[in-house]
Design a protein around this motif. Structure first.
Motif, PDB file in Angstrom:
ATOM      1  N   SER A 116      46.828  27.872  35.936  1.00  0.00           N
ATOM      2  CA  SER A 116      45.882  28.431  36.900  1.00  0.00           C
ATOM      3  C   SER A 116      46.026  29.939  36.968  1.00  0.00           C
ATOM      4  N   PHE A 117      44.948  30.607  37.373  1.00  0.00           N
ATOM      5  CA  PHE A 117      44.946  32.065  37.440  1.00  0.00           C
ATOM      6  C   PHE A 117      43.838  32.507  38.392  1.00  0.00           C
ATOM      7  N   PRO A 118      43.952  33.721  38.944  1.00  0.00           N
ATOM      8  CA  PRO A 118      42.917  34.208  39.856  1.00  0.00           C
ATOM      9  C   PRO A 118      41.711  34.744  39.092  1.00  0.00           C
ATOM     10  N   PHE A 119      40.544  34.447  39.606  1.00  0.00           N
ATOM     11  CA  PHE A 119      39.317  34.945  38.995  1.00  0.00           C
ATOM     12  C   PHE A 119      38.238  34.989  40.065  1.00  0.00           C
ATOM     13  N   VAL A 136      38.126  60.195  32.488  1.00  0.00           N
ATOM     14  CA  VAL A 136      39.162  60.476  33.481  1.00  0.00           C
ATOM     15  C   VAL A 136      39.855  59.186  33.909  1.00  0.00           C
ATOM     16  N   THR A 137      39.083  58.134  34.135  1.00  0.00           N
ATOM     17  CA  THR A 137      39.659  56.857  34.547  1.00  0.00           C
ATOM     18  C   THR A 137      40.568  56.293  33.458  1.00  0.00           C
ATOM     19  N   MET A 138      40.145  56.387  32.216  1.00  0.00           N
ATOM     20  CA  MET A 138      40.964  55.863  31.118  1.00  0.00           C
ATOM     21  C   MET A 138      42.253  56.666  30.968  1.00  0.00           C
ATOM     22  N   ILE A 139      42.178  57.963  31.216  1.00  0.00           N
ATOM     23  CA  ILE A 139      43.393  58.784  31.171  1.00  0.00           C
ATOM     24  C   ILE A 139      44.362  58.356  32.272  1.00  0.00           C
ATOM     25  N   ARG A 140      43.839  58.094  33.447  1.00  0.00           N
ATOM     26  CA  ARG A 140      44.686  57.674  34.566  1.00  0.00           C
ATOM     27  C   ARG A 140      45.324  56.316  34.314  1.00  0.00           C
ATOM     28  N   LEU A 141      44.648  55.447  33.587  1.00  0.00           N
ATOM     29  CA  LEU A 141      45.172  54.107  33.326  1.00  0.00           C
ATOM     30  C   LEU A 141      46.083  54.044  32.107  1.00  0.00           C
ATOM     31  N   HIS A 142      46.005  55.006  31.241  1.00  0.00           N
ATOM     32  CA  HIS A 142      46.725  54.978  29.969  1.00  0.00           C
ATOM     33  C   HIS A 142      48.207  54.685  30.177  1.00  0.00           C
ATOM     34  N   PRO A 143      48.821  53.809  29.378  1.00  0.00           N
ATOM     35  CA  PRO A 143      48.268  53.048  28.251  1.00  0.00           C
ATOM     36  C   PRO A 143      47.822  51.636  28.625  1.00  0.00           C
ATOM     37  N   TYR A 144      47.373  51.468  29.855  1.00  0.00           N
ATOM     38  CA  TYR A 144      46.945  50.140  30.321  1.00  0.00           C
ATOM     39  C   TYR A 144      45.448  50.138  30.598  1.00  0.00           C
ATOM     40  N   GLU A 145      44.695  50.730  29.688  1.00  0.00           N
ATOM     41  CA  GLU A 145      43.246  50.815  29.873  1.00  0.00           C
ATOM     42  C   GLU A 145      42.608  49.448  30.077  1.00  0.00           C
ATOM     43  N   ALA A 146      43.191  48.412  29.483  1.00  0.00           N
ATOM     44  CA  ALA A 146      42.580  47.085  29.513  1.00  0.00           C
ATOM     45  C   ALA A 146      42.581  46.450  30.903  1.00  0.00           C
ATOM     46  N   ILE A 147      43.311  47.008  31.874  1.00  0.00           N
ATOM     47  CA  ILE A 147      43.288  46.418  33.215  1.00  0.00           C
ATOM     48  C   ILE A 147      42.078  46.886  34.012  1.00  0.00           C
ATOM     49  N   TRP A 148      41.246  47.728  33.418  1.00  0.00           N
ATOM     50  CA  TRP A 148      40.109  48.321  34.117  1.00  0.00           C
ATOM     51  C   TRP A 148      39.070  47.272  34.499  1.00  0.00           C
ATOM     52  N   TYR A 149      38.476  47.461  35.666  1.00  0.00           N
ATOM     53  CA  TYR A 149      37.306  46.697  36.120  1.00  0.00           C
ATOM     54  C   TYR A 149      36.280  47.688  36.653  1.00  0.00           C
ATOM     55  N   ASN A 150      35.014  47.317  36.559  1.00  0.00           N
ATOM     56  CA  ASN A 150      33.968  48.233  37.005  1.00  0.00           C
ATOM     57  C   ASN A 150      33.785  48.159  38.520  1.00  0.00           C
ATOM     58  N   ARG A 151      32.801  48.880  39.013  1.00  0.00           N
ATOM     59  CA  ARG A 151      32.597  48.987  40.465  1.00  0.00           C
ATOM     60  C   ARG A 151      32.117  47.683  41.090  1.00  0.00           C
ATOM     61  N   LEU A 152      31.556  46.785  40.309  1.00  0.00           N
ATOM     62  CA  LEU A 152      31.152  45.499  40.863  1.00  0.00           C
ATOM     63  C   LEU A 152      32.357  44.708  41.364  1.00  0.00           C
ATOM     64  N   ALA A 153      33.501  44.928  40.728  1.00  0.00           N
ATOM     65  CA  ALA A 153      34.741  44.263  41.153  1.00  0.00           C
ATOM     66  C   ALA A 153      35.556  45.141  42.084  1.00  0.00           C
ATOM     67  N   GLY A 154      35.048  46.338  42.397  1.00  0.00           N
ATOM     68  CA  GLY A 154      35.802  47.253  43.247  1.00  0.00           C
ATOM     69  C   GLY A 154      36.793  48.101  42.487  1.00  0.00           C
ATOM     70  N   VAL A 175      39.888  48.947  39.737  1.00  0.00           N
ATOM     71  CA  VAL A 175      41.204  48.334  39.534  1.00  0.00           C
ATOM     72  C   VAL A 175      41.794  47.883  40.865  1.00  0.00           C
ATOM     73  N   ALA A 176      41.742  48.741  41.873  1.00  0.00           N
ATOM     74  CA  ALA A 176      42.318  48.390  43.175  1.00  0.00           C
ATOM     75  C   ALA A 176      41.597  47.193  43.794  1.00  0.00           C
ATOM     76  N   GLY A 177      40.281  47.154  43.672  1.00  0.00           N
ATOM     77  CA  GLY A 177      39.528  46.046  44.244  1.00  0.00           C
ATOM     78  C   GLY A 177      39.738  44.735  43.498  1.00  0.00           C
ATOM     79  N   ALA A 178      40.029  44.831  42.190  1.00  0.00           N
ATOM     80  CA  ALA A 178      40.236  43.625  41.387  1.00  0.00           C
ATOM     81  C   ALA A 178      41.631  43.045  41.573  1.00  0.00           C
ATOM     82  N   ALA A 179      42.584  43.851  42.006  1.00  0.00           N
ATOM     83  CA  ALA A 179      43.963  43.388  42.167  1.00  0.00           C
ATOM     84  C   ALA A 179      44.025  42.203  43.117  1.00  0.00           C
ATOM     85  N   GLY A 180      44.629  41.127  42.667  1.00  0.00           N
ATOM     86  CA  GLY A 180      44.733  39.921  43.469  1.00  0.00           C
ATOM     87  C   GLY A 180      43.543  39.002  43.348  1.00  0.00           C
ATOM     88  N   ARG A 181      42.387  39.540  42.966  1.00  0.00           N
ATOM     89  CA  ARG A 181      41.172  38.734  42.801  1.00  0.00           C
ATOM     90  C   ARG A 181      40.916  38.392  41.344  1.00  0.00           C
TER      91      ARG A 181
END
Length: 541
Positions: free
Chosen positions: A271-274, A406-424, A426-432
């Protein structure tokens, strides 16, 4: 946005070339920054075992029963192993470099696809969209299956466009290139047979259009001729797949189909959050795939897809056969695989990872939509009513691209954890939603722990027999710790330090002093505790 033609075409050619050069520079500068992912040590070993199979002419058979990786073609792992033997980097750094360059190759294919369909402006927009999709470059460096497969699929998509355009007398060179790309995709994942579906859809659509202007007998005869020319290409692709897949070579007809049947319902249940809910990998709702892409695609890509969809529906409303077979093939490349996944109830997890191969055609389609929007903004009718429309459109594109960089630079080297504004974000996606599922932040945590302890205890700390309890993939951390520091068995027992990622729990967290956290954009990806009774002085996390 510049009007096409003359200097406009030259401008957009330059933009596309600059984007490709920027991607290559990005790989060259950053490939050593990425940590070790969960199953990467296995792929590293698999590559060497595959090479031993070939070098021993099949005498060394260890690759035939190695973990579950014998069920996949060994093309990418073998190439990475050969590069590791030739390049002056350690094994993991070499894999990063190879992976990054494979990601760049996918960018080149996307640009070529859009350029073939709509010209230089669409090509430039396509490469920019995919380059600034954090999931693509963030996964490219260390994902040993999905991005290499997606890159092969992207090149296959390019040659699909050319084959459909050349019907019914496809060029031999196009057929050969198609076979090479298809064979490479199958040599990474046999599930790539699904990539033949969009070509079949495009061919049937061409036949339907052809029968509207030619006698049925003539159209069917030419269709049969086109199919006959395709068959050797499929045969060559199958042979290439077998060449890259040691296990399948022993039973070249039956084994690939056995794997296909098994992978549709791969027995991995967790199981996993989605989207704020807890899902099970073996029982996913139909909306898993569309929602997954809706929150992982950049907003500009979603805009382009919306425009392209409306334009396509409008054209079909006017005439049911208005679209070209190349564009129908592109639409099928986007829609057919998810439809198969949903109908078959395929096991999926890790967000959209298994369907990353959809990112290239989605970027191409979005570029076609933005190209159409740019043409409208620079057209004479709108220019008369709203003279600044083109400038506003260009400004919007530039601001979005800058923000994404700028966002990708801030996330580097974890660019893949990015979510767009529909999910809020990165901070909004955390836990969801799941953020990091590779475990690579443990590499940064381990490296910083080593430096932290040495800075306070001196170089003698490098030879002390410290015990480390690790929650997550052990190899991701141990590779960056001194060799005298050992992981306690099964992550339990007495230990001096506790390293943990945040994907899942490993039982009760032991009491200890927090030393550091690996964070990006306010979200914790890994942390370290000092479990010794006295502890050592720590910096604020």
């Amino acid at each position: 946005m510049t009007v096409e033609g003359g200097n406009g075409s030259s401008f957009w050619e330059g933009v596309g070339q600059m984007a490709l050069a920027a991607a290559i520079l990005f790989v060259a500068v950053t490939f050593k920054d990425y940590g070790i992912t969960w199953d990467e040590p296995l792929h590293l070993e698999n590559g060497w075992l595959a090479l031993e199979w070939y070098l021993s002419l099949g005498e060394d058979r260890r690759v035939l029963a190695f973990q579950n990786l014998y069920l996949y073609g060994a093309l990418y792992d073998s190439v990475s192993a050969m590069a590791g033997a030739a390049l002056p980097f350690d094994a993991y750094e070499t894999r990063r470099l190879v992976g990054g360059l494979v990601g760049v190759a996918g960018l080149a294919a996307v640009r070529a696809q859009a350029r073939e369909l709509a010209g230089p402006r669409a090509g430039a927009l396509a490469i920019v969209l995919l380059l600034l999709t954090p999931e693509w470059m963030g996964q490219a460096f260390s994902n040993p299956k999905d991005v290499p497969f997606a890159t092969a699929a992207a090149w296959l998509g390019l040659f699909q466009i050319r084959l459909l355009r050349e019907l019914p007398r496809q060029r031999l060179s196009t057929l050969l290139c198609f076979a090479l790309a298809f064979g490479a995709a199958l040599g990474i994942r046999v599930g790539g047979v699904v990539l033949a579906g969009p070509l079949a859809v495009g061919c049937l659509y061409w036949l339907a259009r052809h029968m509207r202007v030619h006698p049925p007998a003539t159209a069917l005869r030419e269709g049969a001729w086109a199919a006959a020319r395709l068959l050797p290409a499929f045969g060559l692709a199958w042979l290439l797949m077998l060449g890259f897949w040691p296990w399948a070579q022993l039973e070249p007809v039956t084994r690939p189909f056995q794997v296909l049947a098994g992978f549709a319902h791969f027995p991995l249940e967790f199981s996993f959050p989605f989207a704020g809910r807890t899902l099970v990998s073996t029982d996913l709702p139909w909306w898993y795939v569309p929602v997954g892409f809706a929150v992982k695609l950049p907003e500009m890509t979603l805009l382009g897809l919306g425009v392209a969809t409306l334009a396509g529906l409008r054209a079909l409303w006017r005439h049911p056969m208005a679209l070209t077979q190349e564009r129908v093939g592109l639409a099928a490349a986007i829609l057919l695989p998810p439809a198969i996944v949903i109908v078959a109830g395929t096991v999926l997890y890790d967000g959209i990872r298994h369907l990353i191969f959809l990112l290239p055609p989605l970027s191409v389609a979005a570029a076609l939509g933005l190209d159409r929007l740019a043409a409208a903004l620079t057209g004479p009718s709108l220019r008369e009513r709203l003279p600044q429309a083109a400038i506003l459109g260009a400004a919007l594109l530039i601001v979005w691209a800058g923000s994404q960089v700028v966002t990708m630079i801030r996330l580097h080297p974890y660019e893949a954890i990015w979510y767009n504004r529909l999910a809020g974000g990165v901070a909004g996606a955390a836990g969801r939603f799941e953020l990091d599922y590779w475990g690579s932040p443990l590499s940064e945590a381990a490296s910083r722990l080593r430096n932290h302890v040495v800075a306070r205890e001196g170089s003698a700390a490098l030879v002390r027999p410290y015990r480390v309890r690790i929650c997550g993939p052990h190899a991701s951390a141990l590779y960056f710790l001194p060799p005298t520091w050992k992981a306690v068995p099964d992550g339990k027992g007495e230990a001096d330090f506790y390293l943990s990622f945040t994907r899942s729990s490993c039982g009760a967290v032991p009491p200890g002093r927090e030393i550091l956290r690996v964070k990006r954009m306010g979200v914790t990806l890994a942390y370290v505790l000092d479990l010794r009774e006295q502890g050592i002085s720590s910096d604020p996390p």
